[in-house]
Scaffold this motif. Sequence first.
Motif, PDB file in Angstrom:
ATOM      1  N   PRO A  40       0.768  -1.439  -0.020  1.00 54.04           N
ATOM      2  CA  PRO A  40       0.113  -0.438  -0.342  1.00 54.04           C
ATOM      3  C   PRO A  40       0.739   1.346   0.310  1.00 54.04           C
ATOM      4  CG  PRO A  40      -0.715  -1.555   1.858  1.00 54.04           C
ATOM      5  CD  PRO A  40       0.525  -1.986   1.170  1.00 54.04           C
ATOM      6  N   GLU A  41       0.344   2.467  -0.582  1.00 54.40           N
ATOM      7  CA  GLU A  41       1.151   3.820  -0.588  1.00 54.40           C
ATOM      8  C   GLU A  41       0.516   4.437  -0.241  1.00 54.40           C
ATOM      9  OE1 GLU A  41       2.024   4.495  -4.284  1.00 54.40           O
ATOM     10  OE2 GLU A  41       2.079   2.411  -5.650  1.00 54.40           O
ATOM     11  N   GLY A  42       1.169   5.506   0.790  1.00 55.33           N
ATOM     12  CA  GLY A  42       0.645   6.914   1.498  1.00 55.33           C
ATOM     13  C   GLY A  42      -0.444   6.500   3.014  1.00 55.33           C
ATOM     14  N   GLU A  43      -0.618   7.687   4.080  1.00 53.70           N
ATOM     15  CA  GLU A  43      -1.111   6.925   4.575  1.00 53.70           C
ATOM     16  C   GLU A  43      -2.268   7.008   4.850  1.00 53.70           C
ATOM     17  OE1 GLU A  43      -0.245   6.347   8.882  1.00 53.70           O
ATOM     18  OE2 GLU A  43       0.910   6.751   7.210  1.00 53.70           O
ATOM     19  N   VAL A  44      -3.180   7.284   4.302  1.00 52.60           N
ATOM     20  CA  VAL A  44      -4.283   7.053   3.614  1.00 52.60           C
ATOM     21  C   VAL A  44      -5.056   5.425   3.477  1.00 52.60           C
ATOM     22  CG1 VAL A  44      -6.495   7.363   2.685  1.00 52.60           C
ATOM     23  CG2 VAL A  44      -5.246   8.970   3.271  1.00 52.60           C
TER      24      VAL A  44
END
Length: 80
Positions: free
Chosen positions: A66-70
Amino acid sequence: MTVCWFCAQCGSRVYHEGRSRPGFVTVKGGSLDEPQGVPIVAHIWTRSRRTDLILDPALPQWDTQPEGEVEWQSLIGMTE
């Protein structure tokens, strides 16, 4: 950078923490005595899974990481 912790007896990686996500660790499922007690909430790195492994289509899936904090927060059920 990722900091890893290893078993002192066998040398297997037990968990790791990425500096980009302080306060969160990734525990290696194979290091658990009773992994069936931990619910599966998502599947990551599915493009390199065993071809005979059947994944629950109701769970979120990522081909890689997964990419990014969200996206990471969605794995653990957190919202901002």
